[in-house]
Design an enzyme around this catalytic site. Structure first.
Site, PDB file in Angstrom:
ATOM      1  N   GLU A  51      11.035   7.905   9.626  1.00 35.15           N
ATOM      2  CA  GLU A  51      10.778   9.329   9.884  1.00 35.15           C
ATOM      3  C   GLU A  51       9.978   9.533  11.164  1.00 35.15           C
ATOM      4  OE1 GLU A  51       6.869   8.058   8.454  1.00 35.15           O
ATOM      5  OE2 GLU A  51       8.923   7.492   7.982  1.00 35.15           O
ATOM      6  N   CYS A  85       7.588   1.603   3.760  1.00 33.55           N
ATOM      7  CA  CYS A  85       6.200   1.155   3.955  1.00 33.55           C
ATOM      8  C   CYS A  85       5.625   0.579   2.647  1.00 33.55           C
ATOM      9  CB  CYS A  85       5.360   2.303   4.498  1.00 33.55           C
ATOM     10  SG  CYS A  85       3.714   1.825   5.058  1.00 33.55           S
ATOM     11  N   HIS A 121       8.590   3.020   9.674  1.00 29.73           N
ATOM     12  CA  HIS A 121       8.653   4.450   9.378  1.00 29.73           C
ATOM     13  C   HIS A 121       9.856   5.086  10.067  1.00 29.73           C
ATOM     14  CE1 HIS A 121       4.780   5.079   7.266  1.00 29.73           C
ATOM     15  NE2 HIS A 121       4.502   3.929   7.854  1.00 29.73           N
TER      16      HIS A 121
END
Length: 389
Positions: free
Chosen positions: A365, A279, A363
């Site tokens: 995650e 990011c 992202h």
């Protein structure tokens, strides 16, 4: 009892609804109004530091069905400046829930508005780009016209996200260590929902530009002891910690004013230690190698964004949350594009050809969203292991 509330954009677009968060009359919240297309994960979105100074519109109409709990926060507080939804259910139901969404917002003094036409709002933002806006709770001594005028003036006072260094505002004040792994359902009442990594194999230093906790959990789950450091930590201080790898986190705002981080990353690139950015960290890596970044019209915010891995040609469904991007045509010759958005062809991943440094705009995650890109954590760990051997 919910008070009336209004949302006014800087261009004068006005929406009337009800306040479902902090209820004090004359209270207001200003920020950049963005829209997120995720159907779930509102608690993770609210607590994601990347949403600092932003008012989040959730396009899915029913928000709050599952309440909130003590385990799904991505930080220790709500960072979003406000929340905009279409419909707040009267009841919430989930075995993990400890609070309703409204009570959660009130507890954290967050202003939010419901019962507005979020489809109309989203169309406006798509056509005009993200705008500053204000959620305002009028008081009984002012007319509706006065309230709208006041809210528009407040919205205009916010300005633009361009030029705002917000990483310094959300970063930790002191370094700390992290050992907690990913969430799992406890097998009994005495069980813990998060594993603790007690025998780490690698030491990763993570820059906190607004780091999400699930990023730390994904690293810990892969055998890392993680030392989290403030955004302005120098390269010398990083190297003094003797890391096996360096992680550049997500975060809010414009990457270009973060000159302290860009300079440190440049110095760290000379050490040949593996570097992985996500990011804002992806954008900062791009700036550190000489590329340029630019503000997007309305950014990418959602959990259903298709991205192609250009090496494998696989299409991945990803979680996205950013309002700036790397300008592909400014990338130097030693940097290749590894991932590309199938929505707008924007750069989603880069990798240096002469050293172990790579990054991803979305992202991996998740939280919320799919984990199609979680393999990038494995790629980072493999690089750390190879360098350490």
């Amino acid at each position: 009892m919910f008070n009336p509330a209004i949302l006014v954009l800087a261009d004068g677009s006005t929406f009337y609804g009800k306040s479902i968060g902090y209820q004090a009359v004359s209270a207001y919240s200003i920020g950049e109004v963005v829209f997120n297309t995720a159907m779930t994960g509102y608690q993770e979105i609210l607590t994601d530091p990347s949403y600092a100074k932003q008012i989040v519109t959730l396009t899915y109409p029913h928000i709050g069905n599952t309440g909130t709990n003590d385990e799904d926060n991505e930080s220790n507080q709500i960072y979003a400046s406000g929340l905009i939804i279409r419909d707040l259910p009267l009841l919430h139901s989930n075995f993990r829930a400890t609070s309703s969404l409204s009570d959660y917002l009130i507890q954290h003094n967050i202003i939010a508005i419901a019962d507005i036409d979020t489809r109309r709002l989203t169309r406006i933002l798509r056509e005009t780009g993200s705008q500053a806006g204000c959620i305002y709770i009028p008081n009984e001594n002012e007319s509706l016209a006065q309230a709208v005028e006041k809210a528009q003036d407040l919205a205009k006072s916010f300005g633009s996200m361009a030029g705002k260094d917000l990483a310094k505002e959300v970063t930790c004040q002191h370094r700390y260590e992290w050992q907690e792994g990913i969430w799992h359902l406890p097998t009994n009442n005495a069980g813990k929902p998060f594993n603790l990594q007690t025998t780490p194999t690698f030491h990763v230093v993570a820059y906190d530009f607004g780091i999400k906790q699930n990023i730390l959990r994904m690293l810990a789950e892969r055998g890392c002891k993680i030392t989290v450091v403030p955004a302005q930590t120098s390269a010398e201080d990083i190297l003094a910690l003797n890391p096996d790898g360096i992680f550049l986190s997500n975060g809010p705002g414009d990457p270009e004013p973060c000159t302290y981080a860009i300079q440190s990353i440049r110095q760290l690139l000379n050490t040949q230690k593996p570097i992985f950015g996500i990011c804002l960290g992806h954008q900062l890596l791009g700036l550190a190698v000489g590329a340029k970044t630019r503000k997007m019209a309305f950014g990418h915010h959602g959990a259903n964004h298709p991205v192609q891995d250009l090496k494998t040609e696989h299409v991945l469904i990803t979680s996205q949350n950013h309002g700036f991007e790397i300008d592909e045509y400014s990338l130097p010759e030693n940097v290749i594009v590894t991932h590309r958005s199938l929505f707008d062809n924007s750069v989603q991943g880069i990798e240096l050809t002469n050293q172990v440094a790579f990054s991803f705009q979305g992202h991996p995650e998740a939280n919320p969203g799919p984990q199609d890109v979680a393999y990038l954590f494995d790629k980072f760990i493999n690089a750390v292991q190879a360098t350490k051997a």
